[in-house]
Design a protein around this motif. Sequence first.
Motif, short mmCIF file in Angstrom:
data_model
loop_
_atom_site.label_atom_id
_atom_site.label_comp_id
_atom_site.label_asym_id
_atom_site.label_seq_id
_atom_site.Cartn_x
_atom_site.Cartn_y
_atom_site.Cartn_z
N GLU A 165 -59.38 50.64 30.33
CA GLU A 165 -60.19 49.93 29.32
C GLU A 165 -59.33 49.05 28.42
OE1 GLU A 165 -63.46 49.95 28.96
OE2 GLU A 165 -64.20 51.75 29.97
N LEU A 166 -58.17 49.56 28.02
CA LEU A 166 -57.40 48.85 26.99
C LEU A 166 -56.27 48.00 27.53
CD1 LEU A 166 -57.28 51.56 24.15
CD2 LEU A 166 -59.03 49.84 24.63
N ARG A 167 -55.85 48.24 28.78
CA ARG A 167 -54.76 47.47 29.38
C ARG A 167 -53.58 47.30 28.40
NH1 ARG A 167 -56.02 44.71 34.10
NH2 ARG A 167 -53.79 44.39 34.05
N PRO A 168 -52.97 48.41 27.99
CA PRO A 168 -51.91 48.32 26.98
C PRO A 168 -50.65 47.62 27.50
CG PRO A 168 -51.98 50.51 27.94
CD PRO A 168 -53.19 49.78 28.47
N ASP A 169 -49.84 47.15 26.56
CA ASP A 169 -48.56 46.54 26.90
C ASP A 169 -47.53 47.61 27.22
OD1 ASP A 169 -49.25 43.69 26.08
OD2 ASP A 169 -49.75 44.82 24.27
N LEU A 170 -47.71 48.79 26.61
CA LEU A 170 -46.80 49.91 26.87
C LEU A 170 -47.60 51.19 27.09
CD1 LEU A 170 -45.21 48.19 24.25
CD2 LEU A 170 -43.43 49.61 25.27
N VAL A 171 -47.08 52.04 27.96
CA VAL A 171 -47.70 53.33 28.25
C VAL A 171 -46.69 54.41 27.91
CG1 VAL A 171 -48.53 54.81 30.13
CG2 VAL A 171 -49.14 52.38 30.10
N LYS A 172 -47.06 55.32 27.00
CA LYS A 172 -46.13 56.39 26.62
C LYS A 172 -46.60 57.70 27.24
CE LYS A 172 -43.89 56.21 22.80
NZ LYS A 172 -43.58 56.38 21.36
N ILE A 173 -45.78 58.22 28.15
CA ILE A 173 -46.14 59.44 28.86
C ILE A 173 -45.85 60.64 27.99
CG2 ILE A 173 -45.74 60.81 30.93
CD1 ILE A 173 -45.09 58.45 32.33
N ASP A 174 -46.82 61.51 27.87
CA ASP A 174 -46.69 62.65 26.98
C ASP A 174 -45.55 63.58 27.39
OD1 ASP A 174 -47.99 64.18 24.72
OD2 ASP A 174 -47.80 65.71 26.27
N GLN A 175 -44.98 64.22 26.41
CA GLN A 175 -43.81 65.07 26.67
C GLN A 175 -44.12 66.27 27.57
OE1 GLN A 175 -42.53 67.59 23.29
NE2 GLN A 175 -43.37 65.96 22.03
N SER A 176 -45.38 66.67 27.64
CA SER A 176 -45.70 67.81 28.50
C SER A 176 -45.45 67.49 29.98
CB SER A 176 -47.16 68.22 28.30
OG SER A 176 -48.01 67.13 28.59
N LEU A 177 -45.47 66.21 30.32
CA LEU A 177 -45.19 65.83 31.71
C LEU A 177 -43.71 65.61 31.97
CD1 LEU A 177 -48.24 63.46 32.28
CD2 LEU A 177 -47.89 65.75 33.23
N VAL A 178 -42.94 65.52 30.90
CA VAL A 178 -41.50 65.31 31.02
C VAL A 178 -40.77 66.66 31.03
CG1 VAL A 178 -39.48 64.36 29.81
CG2 VAL A 178 -41.62 63.04 29.92
N ARG A 179 -41.40 67.64 30.38
CA ARG A 179 -40.76 68.95 30.21
C ARG A 179 -40.49 69.59 31.57
NH1 ARG A 179 -39.21 68.28 27.31
NH2 ARG A 179 -40.59 68.17 25.53
N GLY A 180 -39.20 69.81 31.86
CA GLY A 180 -38.82 70.48 33.11
C GLY A 180 -38.99 69.63 34.36
N VAL A 181 -39.10 68.33 34.20
CA VAL A 181 -39.37 67.44 35.35
C VAL A 181 -38.28 67.55 36.42
CG1 VAL A 181 -38.28 65.42 34.28
CG2 VAL A 181 -40.07 65.09 35.99
N HIS A 182 -37.06 67.91 36.02
CA HIS A 182 -35.94 67.97 36.97
C HIS A 182 -36.08 69.12 37.97
CE1 HIS A 182 -35.21 70.43 33.47
NE2 HIS A 182 -34.33 71.14 34.14
#
Length: 282
Positions: A165-182
Amino acid sequence: MEAESNEEWRVRPVYQPIVALDTGGVVGYEALARGVADNGAVEMPHALFARAEREGRLRQLDLACWRAAIAGAVRAELLDGPHVLLFVNVLPDTIIAPGFREWALGALAEHGVPSTRVVLELNEGRRIDDYARVRNAVDRLRASGFLIAVDDVGTGHSGLQTLAELRPDLVKIDQSLVRGVHRDAARCAILEMFVVLAARLGARLVAEGIEKAAELGTVAGLGVELGQGYYLARPVVDPIAAGQEDQVAARLARARRARRSGRAAGNVVPRPLEERDRAVGA
Ligand code: G
Ligand code: MN
Protein backbone atom coordinates in the motif's frame (compact mmCIF):
# COMPACT_ATOMS: atom_id res chain seq x y z
CA MET A 1 -1.08 22.12 14.30
CA GLU A 2 -2.34 21.45 17.77
CA ALA A 3 -0.28 21.16 20.90
CA GLU A 4 3.37 21.52 20.19
CA SER A 5 4.03 21.55 23.87
CA ASN A 6 7.56 20.32 24.28
CA GLU A 7 7.34 21.67 27.79
CA GLU A 8 4.75 19.14 28.89
CA TRP A 9 6.83 16.18 27.80
CA ARG A 10 10.42 16.07 28.84
CA VAL A 11 12.06 13.91 26.24
CA ARG A 12 15.71 13.48 25.48
CA PRO A 13 16.58 11.80 22.20
CA VAL A 14 19.41 9.36 21.74
CA TYR A 15 20.74 8.39 18.32
CA GLN A 16 21.76 5.06 16.85
CA PRO A 17 23.73 4.78 13.61
CA ILE A 18 22.42 2.99 10.54
CA VAL A 19 25.32 1.48 8.69
CA ALA A 20 26.06 0.47 5.09
CA LEU A 21 27.01 -3.19 5.43
CA ASP A 22 29.32 -3.17 2.42
CA THR A 23 31.49 -0.18 3.36
CA GLY A 24 30.85 0.27 7.08
CA GLY A 25 29.92 3.90 6.46
CA VAL A 26 27.23 5.54 8.60
CA VAL A 27 24.35 6.51 6.30
CA GLY A 28 22.17 7.98 9.02
CA TYR A 29 21.00 8.00 12.60
CA GLU A 30 17.69 6.93 14.11
CA ALA A 31 16.44 9.23 16.84
CA LEU A 32 15.01 7.26 19.75
CA ALA A 33 12.99 9.02 22.41
CA ARG A 34 13.77 8.66 26.07
CA GLY A 35 11.52 10.28 28.64
CA VAL A 36 12.97 12.15 31.59
CA ALA A 37 10.89 11.63 34.74
CA ASP A 38 10.55 14.28 37.45
CA ASN A 39 13.19 12.55 39.55
CA GLY A 40 15.54 12.59 36.55
CA ALA A 41 15.13 8.86 35.85
CA VAL A 42 15.02 7.71 32.24
CA GLU A 43 11.67 6.48 30.92
CA MET A 44 11.83 4.07 27.99
CA PRO A 45 9.65 4.78 24.95
CA HIS A 46 7.30 1.88 25.57
CA ALA A 47 6.32 3.20 29.01
CA LEU A 48 6.33 6.79 27.84
CA PHE A 49 3.98 6.13 24.92
CA ALA A 50 1.72 3.89 26.99
CA ARG A 51 1.30 6.71 29.51
CA ALA A 52 0.60 9.24 26.75
CA GLU A 53 -2.05 6.92 25.28
CA ARG A 54 -3.78 6.55 28.65
CA GLU A 55 -3.81 10.30 29.01
CA GLY A 56 -5.05 10.84 25.44
CA ARG A 57 -1.93 12.78 24.56
CA LEU A 58 -0.22 10.52 22.06
CA ARG A 59 0.05 13.03 19.26
CA GLN A 60 1.37 15.67 21.60
CA LEU A 61 4.12 13.33 22.72
CA ASP A 62 4.87 12.28 19.15
CA LEU A 63 5.35 15.89 18.11
CA ALA A 64 7.46 16.67 21.16
CA CYS A 65 9.74 13.73 20.29
CA TRP A 66 9.97 14.93 16.71
CA ARG A 67 11.01 18.42 17.65
CA ALA A 68 13.52 17.16 20.21
CA ALA A 69 14.94 14.70 17.67
CA ILE A 70 15.71 17.43 15.16
CA ALA A 71 17.13 19.86 17.70
CA GLY A 72 19.35 17.16 19.24
CA ALA A 73 20.63 15.98 15.86
CA VAL A 74 21.63 19.49 14.93
CA ARG A 75 23.24 20.01 18.34
CA ALA A 76 25.27 16.81 17.97
CA GLU A 77 26.19 17.82 14.39
CA LEU A 78 24.92 14.51 13.07
CA LEU A 79 23.77 15.97 9.77
CA ASP A 80 26.96 17.86 8.99
CA GLY A 81 28.32 15.06 6.80
CA PRO A 82 27.11 14.97 3.20
CA HIS A 83 23.97 12.87 2.62
CA VAL A 84 23.62 11.77 6.25
CA LEU A 85 19.97 10.97 7.03
CA LEU A 86 17.95 11.46 10.20
CA PHE A 87 15.43 8.70 10.87
CA VAL A 88 12.53 9.83 13.03
CA ASN A 89 9.74 7.59 14.29
CA VAL A 90 6.23 8.82 13.75
CA LEU A 91 2.80 7.32 14.28
CA PRO A 92 0.56 6.92 11.22
CA ASP A 93 -2.12 8.83 13.18
CA THR A 94 0.24 11.78 13.43
CA ILE A 95 1.06 12.01 9.73
CA ILE A 96 -2.61 11.99 8.73
CA ALA A 97 -3.44 14.80 11.15
CA PRO A 98 -4.33 18.00 9.31
CA GLY A 99 -1.38 20.34 9.15
CA PHE A 100 1.32 17.84 10.04
CA ARG A 101 3.27 18.38 6.84
CA GLU A 102 3.35 22.15 7.25
CA TRP A 103 4.21 21.82 10.93
CA ALA A 104 7.05 19.39 10.18
CA LEU A 105 8.49 21.56 7.40
CA GLY A 106 8.33 24.55 9.74
CA ALA A 107 10.11 22.69 12.53
CA LEU A 108 12.86 21.63 10.09
CA ALA A 109 13.23 25.12 8.64
CA GLU A 110 13.81 26.49 12.14
CA HIS A 111 16.89 24.30 12.35
CA GLY A 112 17.97 24.63 8.73
CA VAL A 113 17.46 20.91 8.05
CA PRO A 114 16.22 20.05 4.53
CA SER A 115 13.33 17.60 4.38
CA THR A 116 15.34 15.47 1.94
CA ARG A 117 17.55 14.46 4.87
CA VAL A 118 14.66 13.15 6.96
CA VAL A 119 13.26 9.63 6.93
CA LEU A 120 9.84 9.26 8.51
CA GLU A 121 9.69 5.81 10.10
CA LEU A 122 6.10 4.71 10.22
CA ASN A 123 5.81 2.84 13.39
CA GLU A 124 2.70 0.78 13.71
CA GLY A 125 1.74 0.07 17.23
CA ARG A 126 -1.76 -0.16 15.90
CA ARG A 127 -3.33 -1.37 12.71
CA ILE A 128 -3.74 1.12 9.91
CA ASP A 129 -7.49 1.13 9.28
CA ASP A 130 -7.56 3.57 6.43
CA TYR A 131 -4.69 2.88 4.03
CA ALA A 132 -5.97 5.39 1.49
CA ARG A 133 -5.63 8.20 4.00
CA VAL A 134 -2.16 7.17 5.11
CA ARG A 135 -1.03 6.67 1.52
CA ASN A 136 -2.31 10.09 0.64
CA ALA A 137 -0.38 11.68 3.51
CA VAL A 138 2.72 9.66 2.61
CA ASP A 139 2.55 10.78 -1.02
CA ARG A 140 2.27 14.42 -0.03
CA LEU A 141 5.16 14.13 2.41
CA ARG A 142 7.28 12.42 -0.21
CA ALA A 143 6.46 15.18 -2.70
CA SER A 144 7.78 17.60 -0.06
CA GLY A 145 11.12 15.78 0.05
CA PHE A 146 10.76 13.35 2.95
CA LEU A 147 11.74 9.70 2.66
CA ILE A 148 9.36 7.09 4.04
CA ALA A 149 10.32 3.93 5.93
CA VAL A 150 8.11 1.19 7.33
CA ASP A 151 9.40 0.09 10.72
CA ASP A 152 9.34 -3.34 12.41
CA VAL A 153 8.45 -5.14 9.19
CA GLY A 154 7.61 -8.78 9.70
CA THR A 155 5.79 -8.31 12.99
CA GLY A 156 2.33 -7.35 14.14
CA HIS A 157 0.74 -4.91 11.82
CA SER A 158 3.82 -4.09 9.72
CA GLY A 159 3.17 -6.70 7.10
CA LEU A 160 3.35 -7.17 3.40
CA GLN A 161 0.10 -5.32 2.85
CA THR A 162 1.66 -2.20 4.34
CA LEU A 163 4.56 -2.48 1.88
CA ALA A 164 2.19 -2.93 -1.05
CA GLU A 165 0.00 0.00 0.00
CA LEU A 166 2.67 2.51 0.98
CA ARG A 167 5.61 1.58 -1.29
CA PRO A 168 8.17 2.89 1.22
CA ASP A 169 11.64 4.13 0.30
CA LEU A 170 13.10 2.01 3.09
CA VAL A 171 12.03 -1.25 4.72
CA LYS A 172 13.20 -1.93 8.29
CA ILE A 173 13.11 -5.61 9.20
CA ASP A 174 12.15 -6.22 12.78
CA GLN A 175 14.78 -7.50 15.16
CA SER A 176 12.82 -10.68 15.88
CA LEU A 177 13.75 -11.87 12.38
CA VAL A 178 17.41 -10.98 12.85
CA ARG A 179 17.77 -12.68 16.23
CA GLY A 180 19.80 -15.87 15.79
CA VAL A 181 19.69 -15.66 11.98
CA HIS A 182 23.18 -17.21 11.76
CA ARG A 183 21.88 -20.54 13.02
CA ASP A 184 18.34 -20.46 11.71
CA ALA A 185 17.61 -21.46 8.13
CA ALA A 186 14.03 -20.15 8.27
CA ARG A 187 15.13 -16.65 9.25
CA CYS A 188 17.81 -16.77 6.54
CA ALA A 189 15.16 -17.63 3.98
CA ILE A 190 12.92 -14.79 5.15
CA LEU A 191 15.74 -12.26 4.98
CA GLU A 192 16.68 -13.51 1.52
CA MET A 193 13.09 -12.97 0.48
CA PHE A 194 13.21 -9.41 1.80
CA VAL A 195 16.44 -8.72 -0.11
CA VAL A 196 14.69 -9.71 -3.34
CA LEU A 197 11.47 -7.95 -2.41
CA ALA A 198 13.18 -4.68 -1.51
CA ALA A 199 15.16 -4.72 -4.75
CA ARG A 200 11.98 -5.27 -6.74
CA LEU A 201 10.20 -2.47 -4.87
CA GLY A 202 13.15 -0.13 -5.30
CA ALA A 203 13.40 0.18 -1.51
CA ARG A 204 16.50 0.12 0.68
CA LEU A 205 16.57 -2.64 3.26
CA VAL A 206 17.64 -2.22 6.90
CA ALA A 207 18.13 -5.10 9.36
CA GLU A 208 17.32 -3.91 12.88
CA GLY A 209 18.51 -5.18 16.22
CA ILE A 210 21.82 -6.79 15.24
CA GLU A 211 23.30 -7.88 18.58
CA LYS A 212 26.06 -10.31 17.60
CA ALA A 213 29.00 -10.54 15.22
CA ALA A 214 27.53 -13.73 13.77
CA GLU A 215 24.17 -12.05 13.08
CA LEU A 216 25.94 -9.13 11.44
CA GLY A 217 28.11 -11.38 9.26
CA THR A 218 25.13 -13.42 8.13
CA VAL A 219 22.91 -10.44 7.40
CA ALA A 220 25.68 -8.75 5.40
CA GLY A 221 26.38 -12.02 3.56
CA LEU A 222 22.73 -12.31 2.55
CA GLY A 223 23.00 -8.97 0.78
CA VAL A 224 21.06 -6.78 3.19
CA GLU A 225 22.21 -3.25 2.42
CA LEU A 226 21.92 -1.52 5.81
CA GLY A 227 22.14 -2.58 9.45
CA GLN A 228 21.46 -1.24 12.91
CA GLY A 229 21.85 -2.74 16.37
CA TYR A 230 23.68 -2.90 19.67
CA TYR A 231 26.56 -4.89 18.18
CA LEU A 232 27.34 -2.07 15.75
CA ALA A 233 26.56 0.77 18.14
CA ARG A 234 24.22 1.55 21.05
CA PRO A 235 21.95 4.57 21.00
CA VAL A 236 23.70 7.52 22.66
CA VAL A 237 23.15 11.26 22.98
CA ASP A 238 26.23 12.15 20.93
CA PRO A 239 27.44 9.32 18.64
CA ILE A 240 30.18 11.37 17.03
CA ALA A 241 31.71 12.41 20.35
CA ALA A 242 31.49 8.74 21.39
CA GLY A 243 33.66 7.77 18.40
CA GLN A 244 31.06 5.38 17.04
CA GLU A 245 32.09 5.68 13.40
CA ASP A 246 35.42 3.93 14.02
CA GLN A 247 33.78 1.34 16.25
CA VAL A 248 31.20 0.47 13.60
CA ALA A 249 33.84 -0.07 10.90
CA ALA A 250 35.94 -2.26 13.21
CA ARG A 251 32.99 -4.44 14.23
CA LEU A 252 31.87 -4.93 10.67
CA ALA A 253 35.37 -6.00 9.63
CA ARG A 254 35.50 -8.46 12.54
CA ALA A 255 32.09 -9.92 11.66
CA ARG A 256 33.15 -10.44 8.06
CA ARG A 257 36.33 -12.28 9.09
CA ALA A 258 34.32 -14.49 11.44
CA ARG A 259 31.85 -15.28 8.71
CA ARG A 260 34.53 -16.34 6.26
CA SER A 261 35.87 -18.85 8.75
CA GLY A 262 32.47 -20.01 9.97
CA ARG A 263 29.50 -21.96 8.70
CA ALA A 264 26.31 -20.49 7.27
CA ALA A 265 22.89 -21.82 8.23
CA GLY A 266 21.83 -24.63 5.90
CA ASN A 267 18.77 -24.73 3.73
CA VAL A 268 15.45 -25.81 5.11
CA VAL A 269 14.49 -29.18 3.73
CA PRO A 270 10.72 -29.68 3.88
CA ARG A 271 9.73 -32.84 5.72
CA PRO A 272 7.97 -35.27 3.42
CA LEU A 273 4.32 -35.98 4.20
CA GLU A 274 5.01 -39.69 4.84
CA GLU A 275 7.48 -38.78 7.56
CA ARG A 276 4.87 -36.59 9.24
CA ASP A 277 2.30 -39.34 8.96
CA ARG A 278 4.69 -41.74 10.66
CA ALA A 279 5.46 -39.20 13.40
CA VAL A 280 1.77 -38.89 14.36
CA GLY A 281 1.14 -42.62 13.84
CA ALA A 282 -1.31 -42.05 10.98
O1 G B 1 10.33 0.15 17.01
P1 G B 1 11.74 0.58 16.75
O2 G B 1 12.44 -0.30 15.77
O3 G B 1 11.86 2.05 16.42
O4 G B 1 12.47 0.36 18.15
C1 G B 1 13.81 0.58 18.34
C2 G B 1 14.14 0.18 19.78
O5 G B 1 15.01 -0.94 19.75
C3 G B 1 14.86 1.28 20.53
O6 G B 1 14.31 1.42 21.81
C4 G B 1 16.30 0.81 20.59
O7 G B 1 16.95 1.24 21.76
C5 G B 1 16.16 -0.68 20.55
N1 G B 1 17.30 -1.35 19.92
C6 G B 1 18.18 -0.86 19.03
N2 G B 1 19.11 -1.79 18.70
C7 G B 1 18.81 -2.90 19.40
C8 G B 1 19.41 -4.19 19.52
O8 G B 1 20.42 -4.51 18.89
N3 G B 1 18.79 -5.06 20.35
C9 G B 1 17.67 -4.75 21.06
N4 G B 1 17.14 -5.68 21.86
N5 G B 1 17.08 -3.54 21.00
C10 G B 1 17.65 -2.62 20.19
MN1 MN C 1 12.25 2.79 14.49
